[in-house]
Write an enzyme that holds these catalytic residues in place. Structure first.
Site, PDB file in Angstrom:
ATOM      1  N   LYS A  53       0.842  -1.205   0.000  1.00 26.34           N
ATOM      2  CA  LYS A  53       0.000   0.000   0.000  1.00 26.34           C
ATOM      3  C   LYS A  53       0.879   1.258   0.000  1.00 26.34           C
ATOM      4  CE  LYS A  53      -3.786  -2.459   2.168  1.00 26.34           C
ATOM      5  NZ  LYS A  53      -4.489  -2.828   3.399  1.00 26.34           N
ATOM      6  N   GLN A  97      -4.100  -1.392   9.653  1.00 26.72           N
ATOM      7  CA  GLN A  97      -4.067  -2.719   9.026  1.00 26.72           C
ATOM      8  C   GLN A  97      -4.678  -3.748   9.978  1.00 26.72           C
ATOM      9  OE1 GLN A  97      -3.046  -3.437   5.825  1.00 26.72           O
ATOM     10  NE2 GLN A  97      -3.829  -5.479   6.241  1.00 26.72           N
ATOM     11  N   ASP A 120     -10.796   3.106   4.694  1.00 24.00           N
ATOM     12  CA  ASP A 120     -11.236   1.724   4.518  1.00 24.00           C
ATOM     13  C   ASP A 120     -12.771   1.621   4.583  1.00 24.00           C
ATOM     14  OD1 ASP A 120      -9.298  -0.085   3.857  1.00 24.00           O
ATOM     15  OD2 ASP A 120      -8.655  -0.481   5.920  1.00 24.00           O
TER      16      ASP A 120
END
Ligand code: NAD
Length: 286
Positions: A53, A97, A120
């Site tokens: 990422k 994460q 997200d």
């Protein structure tokens, strides 16, 4: 024989678009959009995901703010970092994460994010906006799925869509995005009675279960679009999806491969969400 949906090419298209948007953003605001990534612990798969990422951010000109915390980080320490990132003006997106180590509650951590920086799309405010059909940040993998579906050019309005898997990350938000596009949506899960029967009527089939080969090729309706989200590593090291690809390809009109289908789209959509979040923050929108 199905046309293979090329997720890598689609992801490149999105990244190219994001790169141009980043340049426009810089010209306008004199700074790059910024994404903070937070990794807790040393899970090798998570470390690999976060690294890819960050690399993707660098490629499109998004500023990366990496934070790596050790396994024993307390909830208070993590929440303090989130608070700081929430307040920073150069950080427009925050990615925590998952999974977190077992002593940390992902739910509590996600709830602490500024919803405007939740790239997200997992904060309850953003998930609520999705359910209500209001603008907001949407989860990345479902956005990637929708992009691939739209790229086939087949109409979604009125189509019979079946989503297998009801996770907060993939299945549920995908069902709502399909509903937003006027598909008739059925959401299946591990307690669904006679999955084969439900799958057989799908003109659009999205499978996200993490069960290799769960969907047999002969369940696939002739001419269907099949999006296989599953990523499963077999004992011999090969990666496969949740759908029997070879058999399903002889019946579907379009199908995603694993790897090279939905996977690359998730990171591309994270980049798109970061720029989107940055623009909305600079324009003072909620
Ligand atoms: P999850 O474990 O949170 O959810 C799995 C879902 O599958 C559950 O809702 C469960 O009810 C359903 N399920 C399990 N067994 C079933 C069965 N026999 N019949 C019907 N439904 C069943 O998983 P997730 O986070 O949604 O991920 C699913 C898969 O997608 C995994 O393989 C994961 O690695 C992959 N994934 C890929 C990407 C990507 O970028 N391509 C992103 C996220 C997840």
């Amino acid at each position: 024989m199905a046309e293979i949906i090329d997720g890598k090419a689609a992801a490149q298209e999105v990244r190219g678009h994001v790169r141009r948007e980043v340049l426009e953003f810089e010209t306008r605001y004199g700074m790059a959009p910024g994404l903070a990534t937070v990794l807790v612990g040393s899970d090798p798969a998570s470390a690999t995901y976060v690294r890819s990422k960050r690399r993707a951010c660098a490629e499109v000109g998004i500023a990366s703010f990496p934070h790596e915390l050790n396994e024993r980080t307390t909830l208070d320490e993590l929440l303090a970092l989130i608070g700081e990132l929430n307040r920073r003006n150069d950080v427009h997106g925050i990615l925590v994460q998952l999974p977190l180590p077992p002593h940390l509650s992902a739910q509590q951590v996600i709830a602490a994010l500024d919803p405007r920086k939740d790239v997200d799309g997992l904060h309850p405010v953003n998930q609520g906006k999705l359910v209500q059909g209001l603008p907001g940040l949407r989860p990345c993998t479902p956005l990637g799925i929708m992009f691939l579906l739209e790229r086939t050019g087949l109409p979604l309005a009125g189509a019979d869509a079946v989503v297998v898997g009801r996770s907060t990350l993939v299945g549920k938000p995908t069902a709502f995005l399909l509903l937003e596009r006027d598909a008739t949506v059925t959401l299946c899960h591990s307690r669904t009675r006679d999955l084969a029967h439900v799958v057989q009527r799908a003109e659009v089939l999205v499978v996200a279960t993490g069960r290799p080969g769960l969907v047999r090729g002969d369940w696939v309706r002739m001419g269907a679009i099949v999006i296989d989200v599953g990523i499963n590593r077999l004992p011999d090291g090969t990666l496969v999806g949740d759908v029997d690809f070879a058999a399903a390809s002889s019946r579907a009109a379009f199908i995603t491969p694993v790897p090279g289908g939905v996977g690359p789209m998730t990171v591309a959509m994270l980049l798109r969400n970061t720029v989107e979040a940055a623009k909305r923050q600079m324009e003072g929108q909620s």
